[in-house]
Design a protein around this motif. Structure first.
Motif, short mmCIF file in Angstrom:
data_model
loop_
_atom_site.label_atom_id
_atom_site.label_comp_id
_atom_site.label_asym_id
_atom_site.label_seq_id
_atom_site.Cartn_x
_atom_site.Cartn_y
_atom_site.Cartn_z
N ASP A 60 0.83 -1.20 0.00
CA ASP A 60 0.00 0.00 0.00
C ASP A 60 0.86 1.26 0.00
N VAL A 61 1.93 1.23 0.79
CA VAL A 61 2.84 2.38 0.86
C VAL A 61 3.50 2.61 -0.50
N SER A 62 3.97 1.52 -1.12
CA SER A 62 4.62 1.64 -2.43
C SER A 62 3.66 2.15 -3.48
N PHE A 63 2.42 1.64 -3.45
CA PHE A 63 1.42 2.08 -4.42
C PHE A 63 1.17 3.57 -4.29
N ASP A 116 2.36 7.97 8.84
CA ASP A 116 3.69 8.44 9.23
C ASP A 116 4.75 7.94 8.26
N GLU A 117 4.40 7.94 6.97
CA GLU A 117 5.33 7.57 5.90
C GLU A 117 5.73 8.83 5.13
N ASP A 118 6.89 8.78 4.52
CA ASP A 118 7.38 9.92 3.76
C ASP A 118 6.50 10.16 2.54
N VAL A 119 6.21 11.42 2.27
CA VAL A 119 5.52 11.81 1.04
C VAL A 119 6.59 12.14 0.01
#
Length: 223
Positions: A60-63, A116-119
């Protein structure tokens, strides 16, 4: 893997795509039941729980991270249509892409922020910070790494599109946008196979359906 109820979207206009995006955004914050436990074991499919209750995994984060950059380049390609003499159908398509993909970027930025992931930085960040659309596309793409992302144009290709004559521009733009859309469809299918976060999987369905429809339209316009 948990069972997800998917709402099928087959939008054929920007209005339907934006409506779908708004509906998906309203779903944020819902607690989902996901496969595995809520702690990451280091594998891409391992689920994590965000402070707001979102359950997501690395897919999901990679997408979201990749699609933000992918959509941003599509919008930069749309920007290049300004002042060009286009067929009405092509102008409408450019307007539809802008209307749909802007809200989708905002939605994915919200997800990454909540998790809390990098944009990721995009070429549009560059164009809004000391650059403008008169600069070479390669300058706006400086430092951007897209080599592993399907359908992305290189800096050289973006410069070529920007510098194309009016006679060449429309067909070149359509051909590049077909390739770009095909890459987005590939990324969306991967999310539907590997993702956990329901909203992201729903958006991936929207993207796959809408961009396949637009690919058919563009191929028809190219003859």
């Amino acid at each position: 893997m948990s069972n997800h109820t998917h709402t099928k979207f087959a939008p054929r206009s920007s209005a339907r795509r934006v409506a779908a995006a708004v509906a998906l955004s309203a779903m944020l914050g819902g607690t989902l039941v996901a496969c595995g436990d809520d702690s990451s074991d280091g594998s891409p499919s391992a689920s994590q729980t965000a402070p707001n209750g979102d359950v997501f995994n690395e897919a999901d984060v990679s997408f979201a991270s990749d699609m933000i950059q992918h959509h941003a380049q599509a919008l930069s390609m749309v920007d290049l249509t300004a002042g060009r003499s286009l067929d009405p159908e092509v102008q409408q398509l450019a307007d539809d892409i802008r209307a749909a993909q802007g809200p989708e970027i905002e939605m994915m930025v919200d997800w990454l922020t909540a998790w809390d992931e990098d944009v990721p930085e995009t070429m549009r960040d560059h164009s809004n910070a000391g650059h403008d659309m008169g600069d070479d596309m390669s300058e706006q793409m400086e430092g951007m790494e897209h080599s592993d992302m399907p359908g992305m144009m290189s800096a050289e290709e973006m410069d070529e599109l920007q510098d194309a004559s009016d006679a060449e521009f429309q067909d070149m733009w359509l051909e590049m946008m077909v390739r770009h859309h095909e890459g987005a469809v590939e990324m969306a299918r991967a999310e539907q196979e590997d993702g956990t976060f329901s909203d992201a999987m729903e958006l991936a369905e929207v993207i796959e359906s809408a961009q396949n429809t637009e690919i058919e339209l563009m191929e028809g316009l190219l003859g």
